[in-house]
Design a protein around this motif. Structure first.
Motif, PDB file in Angstrom:
ATOM      1  N   ILE A 111       0.871  -1.189   0.000  1.00  0.00           N
ATOM      2  CA  ILE A 111       0.000   0.000   0.000  1.00  0.00           C
ATOM      3  C   ILE A 111       0.899   1.227   0.000  1.00  0.00           C
ATOM      4  O   ILE A 111       1.635   1.460   0.971  1.00  0.00           O
ATOM      5  N   LYS A 112       0.835   1.984  -1.097  1.00  0.00           N
ATOM      6  CA  LYS A 112       1.654   3.186  -1.219  1.00  0.00           C
ATOM      7  C   LYS A 112       0.741   4.408  -1.059  1.00  0.00           C
ATOM      8  O   LYS A 112      -0.289   4.521  -1.751  1.00  0.00           O
ATOM      9  N   VAL A 113       1.087   5.291  -0.152  1.00  0.00           N
ATOM     10  CA  VAL A 113       0.271   6.486   0.108  1.00  0.00           C
ATOM     11  C   VAL A 113       1.140   7.735   0.051  1.00  0.00           C
ATOM     12  O   VAL A 113       2.347   7.666   0.299  1.00  0.00           O
ATOM     13  N   THR A 114       0.499   8.826  -0.310  1.00  0.00           N
ATOM     14  CA  THR A 114       1.112  10.151  -0.220  1.00  0.00           C
ATOM     15  C   THR A 114       0.228  11.000   0.688  1.00  0.00           C
ATOM     16  O   THR A 114      -0.926  11.288   0.337  1.00  0.00           O
ATOM     17  N   GLU A 115       0.707  11.348   1.848  1.00  0.00           N
ATOM     18  CA  GLU A 115      -0.100  12.062   2.828  1.00  0.00           C
ATOM     19  C   GLU A 115      -0.331  13.504   2.406  1.00  0.00           C
ATOM     20  O   GLU A 115       0.509  14.128   1.753  1.00  0.00           O
ATOM     21  N   TYR A 116      -1.540  14.011   2.800  1.00  0.00           N
ATOM     22  CA  TYR A 116      -1.775  15.443   2.638  1.00  0.00           C
ATOM     23  C   TYR A 116      -0.817  16.200   3.547  1.00  0.00           C
ATOM     24  O   TYR A 116      -0.521  15.759   4.657  1.00  0.00           O
ATOM     25  N   PRO A 117      -0.367  17.373   3.122  1.00  0.00           N
ATOM     26  CA  PRO A 117       0.560  18.138   3.967  1.00  0.00           C
ATOM     27  C   PRO A 117      -0.160  18.742   5.170  1.00  0.00           C
ATOM     28  O   PRO A 117      -1.389  18.832   5.216  1.00  0.00           O
ATOM     29  N   THR A 118       0.620  19.183   6.116  1.00  0.00           N
ATOM     30  CA  THR A 118       0.094  19.897   7.287  1.00  0.00           C
ATOM     31  C   THR A 118       0.052  21.389   6.987  1.00  0.00           C
ATOM     32  O   THR A 118       0.964  21.944   6.362  1.00  0.00           O
ATOM     33  N   ILE A 119      -1.008  22.040   7.442  1.00  0.00           N
ATOM     34  CA  ILE A 119      -1.128  23.484   7.223  1.00  0.00           C
ATOM     35  C   ILE A 119      -0.196  24.203   8.183  1.00  0.00           C
ATOM     36  O   ILE A 119      -0.321  24.069   9.412  1.00  0.00           O
ATOM     37  N   ASN A 120       0.720  24.952   7.611  1.00  0.00           N
ATOM     38  CA  ASN A 120       1.665  25.709   8.428  1.00  0.00           C
ATOM     39  C   ASN A 120       0.984  26.958   8.988  1.00  0.00           C
ATOM     40  O   ASN A 120       1.052  27.226  10.186  1.00  0.00           O
ATOM     41  N   ARG A 168     -21.811  42.194  -1.215  1.00  0.00           N
ATOM     42  CA  ARG A 168     -20.816  42.068  -2.277  1.00  0.00           C
ATOM     43  C   ARG A 168     -20.980  40.693  -2.921  1.00  0.00           C
ATOM     44  O   ARG A 168     -20.256  39.741  -2.628  1.00  0.00           O
ATOM     45  N   LEU A 169     -21.972  40.633  -3.840  1.00  0.00           N
ATOM     46  CA  LEU A 169     -22.296  39.362  -4.466  1.00  0.00           C
ATOM     47  C   LEU A 169     -21.271  38.949  -5.499  1.00  0.00           C
ATOM     48  O   LEU A 169     -21.223  37.779  -5.896  1.00  0.00           O
ATOM     49  N   THR A 170     -20.467  39.874  -5.990  1.00  0.00           N
ATOM     50  CA  THR A 170     -19.472  39.542  -7.018  1.00  0.00           C
ATOM     51  C   THR A 170     -18.139  39.115  -6.420  1.00  0.00           C
ATOM     52  O   THR A 170     -17.175  38.916  -7.157  1.00  0.00           O
ATOM     53  N   ALA A 171     -18.076  38.991  -5.107  1.00  0.00           N
ATOM     54  CA  ALA A 171     -16.822  38.587  -4.468  1.00  0.00           C
ATOM     55  C   ALA A 171     -16.468  37.155  -4.871  1.00  0.00           C
ATOM     56  O   ALA A 171     -17.328  36.281  -4.942  1.00  0.00           O
ATOM     57  N   THR A 172     -15.176  36.930  -5.131  1.00  0.00           N
ATOM     58  CA  THR A 172     -14.674  35.594  -5.462  1.00  0.00           C
ATOM     59  C   THR A 172     -13.507  35.261  -4.532  1.00  0.00           C
ATOM     60  O   THR A 172     -12.718  36.131  -4.170  1.00  0.00           O
ATOM     61  N   VAL A 173     -13.412  33.993  -4.170  1.00  0.00           N
ATOM     62  CA  VAL A 173     -12.370  33.530  -3.247  1.00  0.00           C
ATOM     63  C   VAL A 173     -11.728  32.283  -3.851  1.00  0.00           C
ATOM     64  O   VAL A 173     -12.442  31.345  -4.235  1.00  0.00           O
ATOM     65  N   SER A 174     -10.407  32.264  -3.922  1.00  0.00           N
ATOM     66  CA  SER A 174      -9.678  31.121  -4.469  1.00  0.00           C
ATOM     67  C   SER A 174      -8.655  30.650  -3.442  1.00  0.00           C
ATOM     68  O   SER A 174      -7.799  31.434  -3.011  1.00  0.00           O
ATOM     69  N   PRO A 175      -8.740  29.364  -3.035  1.00  0.00           N
ATOM     70  CA  PRO A 175      -7.719  28.840  -2.120  1.00  0.00           C
ATOM     71  C   PRO A 175      -6.456  28.435  -2.892  1.00  0.00           C
ATOM     72  O   PRO A 175      -6.534  27.803  -3.941  1.00  0.00           O
ATOM     73  N   ARG A 176      -5.305  28.811  -2.343  1.00  0.00           N
ATOM     74  CA  ARG A 176      -4.014  28.470  -2.945  1.00  0.00           C
ATOM     75  C   ARG A 176      -3.121  27.915  -1.850  1.00  0.00           C
ATOM     76  O   ARG A 176      -3.264  28.263  -0.672  1.00  0.00           O
ATOM     77  N   ILE A 177      -2.196  27.029  -2.257  1.00  0.00           N
ATOM     78  CA  ILE A 177      -1.239  26.489  -1.286  1.00  0.00           C
ATOM     79  C   ILE A 177       0.173  26.813  -1.741  1.00  0.00           C
ATOM     80  O   ILE A 177       0.483  26.834  -2.944  1.00  0.00           O
ATOM     81  N   ILE A 178       1.041  27.059  -0.780  1.00  0.00           N
ATOM     82  CA  ILE A 178       2.464  27.303  -1.014  1.00  0.00           C
ATOM     83  C   ILE A 178       3.224  26.202  -0.291  1.00  0.00           C
ATOM     84  O   ILE A 178       3.126  26.057   0.930  1.00  0.00           O
ATOM     85  N   ARG A 179       3.954  25.413  -1.051  1.00  0.00           N
ATOM     86  CA  ARG A 179       4.668  24.277  -0.489  1.00  0.00           C
ATOM     87  C   ARG A 179       5.826  24.746   0.383  1.00  0.00           C
ATOM     88  O   ARG A 179       6.588  25.641   0.005  1.00  0.00           O
ATOM     89  N   ARG A 180       5.966  24.110   1.535  1.00  0.00           N
ATOM     90  CA  ARG A 180       7.085  24.358   2.445  1.00  0.00           C
ATOM     91  C   ARG A 180       7.796  23.032   2.711  1.00  0.00           C
ATOM     92  O   ARG A 180       7.370  21.963   2.242  1.00  0.00           O
ATOM     93  N   SER A 181       8.868  23.093   3.443  1.00  0.00           N
ATOM     94  CA  SER A 181       9.618  21.890   3.779  1.00  0.00           C
ATOM     95  C   SER A 181       8.845  21.043   4.774  1.00  0.00           C
ATOM     96  O   SER A 181       7.886  21.497   5.414  1.00  0.00           O
ATOM     97  N   ASP A 182       9.291  19.785   4.926  1.00  0.00           N
ATOM     98  CA  ASP A 182       8.699  18.855   5.896  1.00  0.00           C
ATOM     99  C   ASP A 182       7.214  18.627   5.644  1.00  0.00           C
ATOM    100  O   ASP A 182       6.408  18.500   6.568  1.00  0.00           O
ATOM    101  N   ASN A 183       6.855  18.591   4.358  1.00  0.00           N
ATOM    102  CA  ASN A 183       5.475  18.313   3.958  1.00  0.00           C
ATOM    103  C   ASN A 183       4.486  19.271   4.630  1.00  0.00           C
ATOM    104  O   ASN A 183       3.450  18.869   5.164  1.00  0.00           O
ATOM    105  N   ARG A 184       4.823  20.547   4.589  1.00  0.00           N
ATOM    106  CA  ARG A 184       3.955  21.586   5.129  1.00  0.00           C
ATOM    107  C   ARG A 184       3.576  22.543   4.001  1.00  0.00           C
ATOM    108  O   ARG A 184       4.303  22.704   3.024  1.00  0.00           O
ATOM    109  N   VAL A 185       2.424  23.197   4.159  1.00  0.00           N
ATOM    110  CA  VAL A 185       1.960  24.169   3.170  1.00  0.00           C
ATOM    111  C   VAL A 185       1.378  25.373   3.890  1.00  0.00           C
ATOM    112  O   VAL A 185       0.889  25.270   5.017  1.00  0.00           O
TER     113      VAL A 185
END
Length: 782
Positions: A111-120, A168-185
């Motif tokens: 079983i090979k897995v890739t864990e989700y990173p931890t939120i820094n 503000r009905l025209t508001a838009t929100v986009s989630p983005r992640i920035i990779r860090r060391s030790d599997n953190r974002v």
């Protein structure tokens, strides 16, 4: 000669053809069966796996045992291909892994897995209208937790919803992640706030009795206007629209329109998506009035006549559900007073469409025998339990009354100490026991303000004010203020205990000190007052106040041109006066039968009998009546006010007599009318021992958009200030002489308060009166 062979061959030919055809058919059928047999799926046995070992690769934070528990595969267990697929789905749906791969390798499962990173950390970019702290309470993602794309997308949608509630009905929100060391974002929400989507037009269809202007004043939602920077209710919010539908229904029901309903609400978005056009489609129906009002009893000990006499509703009055509710509460309180427990009042309404009346029969019935086991209060970290308990008219062991619990909940909310207050009843330790749960969320109750002031009498000034409505969590009011002006300074301390000794008895006191420097006079004054008082109800609409007053009066720095009366008063130095008094007020605005009309009556007296050298009786009275006409667009108000001071011994001073400012009679400066001592160029106001004023006014819309908060009014005042206990030849205007004033008003509801601009013209005045053609005040309602 006939050839027999040939002829015999001819005879055998048809038979041969039949045999050949039969053989061909059999071959065709056999071939068809062969093809069909080949086309049939072969039955194969499902492949089975048995693994002696399970290897997990790629995990860093998550234990192998946890992964195996999600997979549901044990060593040595016989599993099928579908079981492996189910294990894959469970691991994928756990939300712990970015990717999952299951590979059977002989007797070993990998079983090979890739864990989700931890939120820094979590950042918000592009937000200006909503602060980071506010947005942090909206999102579910948290630092030092596992990053989940689904949760991040849901958080983005919640942030967008928060902006939509801000318009503000025209508001838009986009989630983005920035990779860090030790599997953190780093999780970053990129926000485009957009512009405000305001309500450009708020209209109604189907209303005939009340105009659009009147109905717009009822709604919490407002149109966008000049004050859009301050009025946050001019943006579109679906929750507010739903609330407005209920408010609109309550408005019509309280005026007898029992069939009113809002059929639909149309909200059209402008093409530019910067504004809404909201239309309420309503059906008003007919107005109903009360018909026959009767009381029946299903309880042997309850006298119907006694309860009928307690009702205040009379036939012909416009029907209102609140009047029915008030009557029910009144009858249930009467039952408790008579010692009748578990009495419930059921209103039975009969509709008469012919004469548009509603007959109401109040039925006294026996309710279930349920008692209050206890009252649990939670969430009050500062406020004492007894402050909340004082809002309940029942205690542990009393019969349970759902109506009383609802009224108690409203009183808890009306305190203003809590941002949220929920009161629920649940079954207690036995079926006949009820526990009342009170869950509150405290809010800020104190304020410290610094500002400027302006008065037409004292000019500009500065203000420092501290108010606390829940002092030390005891529900007490405390106020401190320091006001300074060009010619005056005022220091004030107020305190109030609304439930003295745990009863509906308000105790309070006022302590203030005022200094004036030649304020419209040739002398300065120092005035001090200490007034403790008790206030309590004496009837449904009446309250009584009893008080003691200690006054300090000093007149100093006499001018050279002062008259003889003022000179003698200043020469008396510091004087103290003691008095005891009472005030009675009768107010029908809250419980009256007409929601568009009300009456306020006030009468009070103070008796200065504690000091033999300065004995007096001071009497004041006020009567105000108000009603709304022309579809409630025009407010008519009439006020009668008067007062008299009778000195039994000694004599009064200017600081103790009545003076008439713009709040009493418009059109004149403070101290602008009444007796005056005229000597040379000096014209000092002396005040008067008696005054009487009648004020009549009308307030109406000006046709401007109601979101501007501007309306108009006209008024007529007539009154006088007269009578002195000491006089001389230089005194003018000592006798009664009516002054008359007409004027127009401009009312403007601003963020700093409701302002009133008065433009006046005196129709009749006396020599020495000081007219004032313009006045700016804070608008008040009686």
């Amino acid at each position: 000669m006939i050839n027999t062979k040939a002829s015999g061959e001819k005879r055998c030919a048809p038979r041969a053809r039949k045999v050949n055809a039969l053989r061909s058919g059999i071959a065709t059928i056999a071939l068809g069966f062969s093809v069909a047999y080949i086309a049939l799926p072969s039955v194969a046995e499902a492949q089975q796996f048995r693994f002696n070992s399970v290897t997990i690769e790629g995990n860093q934070r998550i234990e192998p045992s946890t992964i195996l528990s999600y997979a549901g595969i044990a060593r040595g267990q016989s599993v099928s291909g579908s079981d492996l697929n189910g294990a894959f789905q469970r691991l994928q749906e756990s939300g712990l892994f970015e990717s999952v791969d299951i590979e059977p390798q002989g007797s070993r499962l990998v079983i090979k897995v890739t864990e989700y990173p931890t939120i820094n950390r979590i950042n918000f970019e592009g937000n200006r209208r909503l602060k980071d702290d506010d947005l942090a309470t909206v999102v579910q993602s948290q630092a030092r937790r596992v990053f989940n794309p689904t949760t991040a997308e849901r958080d983005a949608a919640e942030i967008a919803t928060a902006y939509s509630q801000q318009g503000r009905l025209t508001a838009t929100v986009s989630p983005r992640i920035i990779r860090r060391s030790d599997n953190r974002v780093d999780l970053v929400f990129e926000i485009f706030e957009g512009g405000l989507t305001e309500i450009e037009r708020l209209g109604f269809v189907g209303n005939q009795v009340y105009s659009d202007h009147r109905l717009r004043r009822v709604l919490d939602t407002k149109q966008a206007g000049l004050l859009r920077a301050f009025v946050k209710r001019d943006t579109f919010a679906e929750d507010r629209i739903e609330f407005d539908k209920q408010v609109l229904r309550d408005f019509y029901l309280s005026r007898g329109y029992v069939d009113f309903r809002t059929t639909s609400v149309n909200a059209e978005l402008a093409r530019e998506r910067d504004g809404f056009f909201v239309t309420f489609n309503v059906q008003e129906g007919q107005q109903f009035k009360f018909g026959e009002i009767t009381t029946v009893s299903e309880i042997a000990d309850a006298d119907e006549a006694e309860f009928q006499a307690a009702l205040k509703i009379r036939p012909g009055v416009v029907y209102s559900p609140s009047l029915v509710e008030n009557s029910i509460a009144r009858l249930e309180r009467l039952a408790i007073k008579l010692g009748l427990d578990f009495v419930r009042v059921e209103p039975r309404v009969t509709r008469n469409d012919r004469d548009l009346t509603l007959d109401v029969e109040f039925a006294l019935v026996r309710g279930p025998r349920i008692f209050v086991e206890r009252i649990d209060i939670e969430g009050n970290a500062t406020t004492l339990d007894r402050v909340v308990r004082n809002q309940f008219r029942i205690v542990e062991g009393d019969p349970f009354n759902p109506r009383e619990i609802r009224e108690s909940a409203e009183r808890v909310r009306a305190l203003g100490f809590f941002g949220q207050a929920d009161v629920e009843a649940r079954e207690g330790s036995a079926p006949d026991q009820v526990v009342i749960d009170v869950d509150v969320e405290e809010t800020t109750t104190g304020s410290l303000s610094f500002g400027g002031t302006y008065s037409s009498a004292t000019g500009p000034g500065a203000l420092i004010k501290y108010n606390e409505s829940n002092f030390l969590g005891r529900g007490q009011q405390l106020g401190l203020s320091v006001t300074t002006g060009v010619d005056n300074r005022e220091y004030s301390l107020t305190f109030g205990e609304p439930a003295f000794l745990g009863r509906d008895l308000r105790f309070g006191f006022v302590l203030n000190y005022i200094e004036t420097d030649n304020l419209n006079a040739t002398y300065d004054t120092n005035l001090g007052k200490f007034r403790p008082s008790f206030n309590f109800p004496v009837s449904e609409n009446g309250r009584m106040e009893v008080r003691y007053t200690l006054d300090l009066t000093e007149m100093t720095d006499l001018g050279a041109d002062a008259g003889a009366l003022i000179t003698n008063e200043v020469a008396r130095g510091i004087e103290y006066s003691n008095s005891i008094g009472y005030s009675y007020s009768f107010d029908t605005r809250r419980t009256g039968l007409n929601p568009n009309a009300g009456v306020l009556l006030e009468f009070g007296q103070d008796f200065g009998v504690l000091d033999q050298s300065n004995r007096f009786v001071k009497t004041t009275a006020k009567a105000i009546a108000q009603t709304k006409v022309l579809g409630e667009e025009v407010t008519l108000r009439a006020t009668l006010e008067g007062g008299a001071i009778n000195f039994l011994s000694g004599s009064g001073r200017s600081t103790e007599r009545f003076f008439m400012g713009s709040s009493v009679m418009r059109g004149f400066e403070p101290s602008g009318i009444g007796p005056r001592e005229a000597t040379g160029n000096v014209n000092d106001a002396l005040g008067g021992n008696m005054f009487a004023v009648a004020r009549f006014e009308a307030e109406f819309p000006l046709g401007l958009p109601e979101e501007y908060g501007i309306s108009g009014g006209v008024f007529y005042d007539i009154g006088s200030l007269w009578s002195l206990d000491q006089t001389n030849a230089n005194v003018i205007n000592e006798g009664f002489a009516a002054r008359q004033v007409i004027g127009a008003s401009l009312f403007w509801k601003t963020p700093i308060g409701p302002l009133r601009f008065n433009f006046t013209k005196a129709l009749s005045k006396e020599v020495g009166d000081r007219e004032q053609t313009f006045d700016l005040t804070i608008s008040t309602s009686f």
